[in-house]
Scaffold this motif. Sequence first.
Motif, short mmCIF file in Angstrom:
data_model
loop_
_atom_site.label_atom_id
_atom_site.label_comp_id
_atom_site.label_asym_id
_atom_site.label_seq_id
_atom_site.Cartn_x
_atom_site.Cartn_y
_atom_site.Cartn_z
N GLU A 35 0.83 -1.20 0.00
CA GLU A 35 0.00 0.00 0.00
C GLU A 35 0.87 1.26 0.00
OE1 GLU A 35 -3.32 2.21 2.89
OE2 GLU A 35 -2.48 0.26 3.41
N GLU A 36 0.45 2.25 -0.78
CA GLU A 36 1.22 3.48 -0.91
C GLU A 36 1.35 4.19 0.44
OE1 GLU A 36 1.01 7.71 -3.41
OE2 GLU A 36 -0.59 6.20 -3.58
N ASP A 37 2.58 4.55 0.77
CA ASP A 37 2.81 5.27 2.02
C ASP A 37 2.30 6.71 1.88
OD1 ASP A 37 4.75 4.81 4.65
OD2 ASP A 37 4.57 6.91 4.06
N LYS A 38 1.55 7.16 2.88
CA LYS A 38 0.92 8.49 2.81
C LYS A 38 1.86 9.61 3.25
CE LYS A 38 -3.12 6.80 1.62
NZ LYS A 38 -2.80 5.36 1.64
N VAL A 39 2.99 9.27 3.87
CA VAL A 39 3.89 10.28 4.43
C VAL A 39 5.24 10.31 3.71
CG1 VAL A 39 5.06 11.08 6.50
CG2 VAL A 39 2.78 10.07 6.68
N GLU A 126 10.61 -0.02 0.50
CA GLU A 126 9.69 -0.57 1.49
C GLU A 126 9.84 0.18 2.80
OE1 GLU A 126 9.89 -4.76 2.18
OE2 GLU A 126 9.83 -5.27 0.04
N VAL A 127 8.70 0.61 3.35
CA VAL A 127 8.68 1.32 4.62
C VAL A 127 8.10 0.39 5.67
CG1 VAL A 127 7.99 3.42 5.83
CG2 VAL A 127 8.24 3.44 3.33
N HIS A 128 8.89 0.03 6.69
CA HIS A 128 8.44 -0.89 7.74
C HIS A 128 8.19 -0.10 9.03
CE1 HIS A 128 9.70 -5.00 5.97
NE2 HIS A 128 9.62 -4.11 4.99
N TYR A 129 7.01 -0.31 9.61
CA TYR A 129 6.63 0.38 10.85
C TYR A 129 6.69 -0.59 12.03
CZ TYR A 129 5.14 4.34 8.02
OH TYR A 129 5.12 5.43 7.16
N PRO A 130 6.79 -0.06 13.26
CA PRO A 130 6.92 -0.91 14.45
C PRO A 130 5.76 -1.90 14.66
CG PRO A 130 7.51 1.35 14.97
CD PRO A 130 6.94 1.38 13.58
N ILE A 134 3.57 -2.64 6.66
CA ILE A 134 4.51 -2.37 5.58
C ILE A 134 3.82 -1.56 4.49
CG2 ILE A 134 6.08 -3.35 3.86
CD1 ILE A 134 6.21 -5.88 5.53
N THR A 135 4.45 -0.48 4.09
CA THR A 135 3.96 0.32 2.97
C THR A 135 5.11 0.46 1.96
OG1 THR A 135 4.57 2.37 4.08
CG2 THR A 135 2.32 1.59 4.39
N SER A 136 4.85 1.12 0.86
CA SER A 136 5.91 1.29 -0.13
C SER A 136 5.83 2.65 -0.80
CB SER A 136 5.86 0.17 -1.19
OG SER A 136 4.64 0.22 -1.91
N ILE A 137 6.95 3.08 -1.35
CA ILE A 137 6.98 4.28 -2.18
C ILE A 137 7.59 3.90 -3.52
CG2 ILE A 137 7.16 5.86 -0.23
CD1 ILE A 137 10.16 6.14 -0.85
N GLN A 138 7.19 4.61 -4.56
CA GLN A 138 7.70 4.30 -5.90
C GLN A 138 7.71 5.56 -6.75
OE1 GLN A 138 4.88 1.37 -7.29
NE2 GLN A 138 3.47 2.91 -8.06
N PHE A 218 -9.58 5.68 -13.46
CA PHE A 218 -8.98 5.27 -12.19
C PHE A 218 -8.47 6.51 -11.46
CE2 PHE A 218 -8.54 1.29 -14.60
CZ PHE A 218 -9.09 0.39 -13.69
N THR A 219 -8.45 6.45 -10.14
CA THR A 219 -7.91 7.55 -9.34
C THR A 219 -6.39 7.47 -9.33
OG1 THR A 219 -7.86 6.30 -7.27
CG2 THR A 219 -9.95 7.38 -7.85
N PRO A 220 -5.71 8.55 -8.91
CA PRO A 220 -4.25 8.48 -8.80
C PRO A 220 -3.78 7.37 -7.87
CG PRO A 220 -4.96 10.76 -8.74
CD PRO A 220 -6.21 9.92 -8.70
N VAL A 221 -4.48 7.14 -6.77
CA VAL A 221 -4.10 6.08 -5.83
C VAL A 221 -4.25 4.71 -6.48
CG1 VAL A 221 -4.68 4.94 -3.65
CG2 VAL A 221 -4.62 7.44 -3.77
N GLN A 222 -5.34 4.50 -7.21
CA GLN A 222 -5.57 3.23 -7.90
C GLN A 222 -4.53 3.03 -9.01
OE1 GLN A 222 -9.62 3.93 -9.09
NE2 GLN A 222 -10.48 2.85 -7.29
#
Length: 288
Positions: A35-39, A126-130, A134-138, A218-222
């Motif tokens: 899932e796309e990281d929001k931050v 890959e962004v891993h949280y405590p 897991i999210t990702s950026i691309q 499609f939306t930008p997120v999709q």
Amino acid sequence: MKKRLLMLAIVPLLCIGIFIYIWQTSTSPVITYFEEDKVMNYHKTSTYLKLLSEESRDSYEIGWKSHSVSERELYLRQDVSLLFHNGRLRGVKSKWKENASTIKLKEKVTGEDSNYYQAITYHHGEVHYPDDRITSIQQMSYDQLYVIDSPNTALRSFKKAESDFEYEWKRLLRHTTEQQLAYSWNQLMEHFQVDKSSYRAVPLTALKRFNQEALPSFTPVQTNQIIGQLWEGLYKNYIIPLVTSKSKSETLTSYTPVILFDKQKTHLMVLYEINGEKKRLIQKYPAF
């Protein structure tokens, strides 16, 4: 007795070696969309092509670079870059790092004659949280370069045509590239019996537009998810086999893959070939 002792020493070493090989192979990183990281985001992403020098009367050298920097160190960073000339694959570079923010790829390639070079890079993290989330950026980056190597003129290059001379060479080289790719893609579509009218065709080298542009309906997120999962499939089914094929043979033939987006908005299809072997990758869209 000595032979027996030698065998007893060698067998465990062989077993250890096999174990290490299997472990390294099974733990090789792959590109996985989350899932796309929001931050989190990138500070910088770039791909760069440059004419470096004339090697001889018959050849020259091209510099091929890519660079990406995320806002902070991530659990896993991975970039993959592909270089094409006149629609034909010229090289593949891939690099991954753990707990890193920066990846640099750098290569020099030798060219001959006049060519239209295109390079596209997919930057992934890959962004891993405590909480084990897991999210990702691309991001994608792209560059192109026209190199004019003609007996009647001095060696030169340009990225955007600015004179009649450059516009004419741009037209000629792009026409040559488009003819080659049209022939290759038509063969693939006929082989897999694809109805052209049912799809919107986009070359792999043109995917960067979807950094900002959403797919129709499609939306930008999709769109971000569809493109991320597309690169996940490309890495597994196209890029890894390319690297494997390259290690087995000095000659490698592949042309720019074509991405076919279904107009009914249910799936996409990637058509490509490696050393004459025609391949098709079909990916259904998520249930948004």
